[in-house]
Design an enzyme around this catalytic site. Sequence first.
Site, PDB file in Angstrom:
ATOM      1  CB  CYS A 143      -0.977  -0.040   1.176  1.00 55.55           C
ATOM      2  SG  CYS A 143      -2.401   1.054   1.003  1.00 55.55           S
TER       3      CYS A 143
ATOM      4  CG  HIS B 149      -3.288  -3.899   3.270  1.00 62.10           C
ATOM      5  ND1 HIS B 149      -2.333  -3.193   3.977  1.00 62.10           N
ATOM      6  CD2 HIS B 149      -4.014  -2.976   2.597  1.00 62.10           C
ATOM      7  CE1 HIS B 149      -2.481  -1.897   3.738  1.00 62.10           C
ATOM      8  NE2 HIS B 149      -3.496  -1.738   2.907  1.00 62.10           N
TER       9      HIS B 149
ATOM     10  CD  GLU C  88      -0.329  -5.601   5.572  1.00 56.33           C
ATOM     11  OE1 GLU C  88      -0.765  -4.435   5.639  1.00 56.33           O
ATOM     12  OE2 GLU C  88      -0.145  -6.196   4.481  1.00 56.33           O
TER      13      GLU C  88
END
EC number: 6.3.5.3
Length: 223
Positions: free
Chosen positions: A85, A193, A195
Site C-alpha cells: 500500500c 494487504h 499482512e
Amino acid sequence: MKFAVLVFPGSNCDRDMFNAAIKSGVEAEYVDYRETSLSGFDGVLIPGGFSFGDYLRSGAMASVAPIISEVKRLAAEGKPVLGVCNGFQILTEIGLLPGALLHNDSHLFISRNEELEIVNNQTAFTNLYEQGEKVIYPVAHGEGHYYCTDEIYQQLKANNQIILKYVNNPNGSYDDIAGIVNEKGNVCGMMPHPERALETLLGTDSGVKLFEAMVKSWREQHV
C-alpha cells in the site's frame, strides 16, 4: 532471518507487518524513519498507512527520509524488500519499482476484501502459491490505481515482473495490476494487504504463504 519494519509518521500497518513476520517464524524489529543504519537486518517491510499525512503526494515525503538510503542499499545487495500500500507508493517514489500510484478512478477510498490472481509464482514472494491461484487480500486505499507508460508495461510483461492481478479491478489499475517485482525479483510492491490476511477468523488467511515464501527463499540461499 530478521526483518526491519519501517515506521514513518502516519504508518498504521506496522504492527500488522511485525505480526506477519513473527508468524512466519523469524525475527522482526521496528525501525524509525530517522535511523541511518539497517545493519543486522536481512530484509525490509514497508507498511501501509499515510506517511507524513500523504502531503505533496503519497510516499513523496517518506522517500527522502534518512532510512531510505539503507533501504536502497539492502535492495542493491539482493535482500528482500516488501512494500504494501503506502509502502508500494514509497518504492515507486524512490525508484526501486517502476510506475506510479494514482487516485482511484472512482475518487473514493476503497476498503474491502478483493479477489486476486497469482500470475507469477516463480518469485521469492509467491513461490508457495499455485500459478493462477485465486487469493483474497483486503484493500484499503484512495490512491491505488497503478499507472505506467506503455514502454514500462511491455518491460514488465517481458520480464515477468507482474505477480498479482485484481480479478475485479477496483481502482482502474493498468491491466488489473495489483503487485509487481523489480527485474532482480527481490523488491516487491503491492496495494492489497497480505499482512491483514493471516487468520480465517478474520475472513482470509491467503497472505500467510507470501511471508512464508519470503522466509523460504531466504533460507534456501543462506542456511
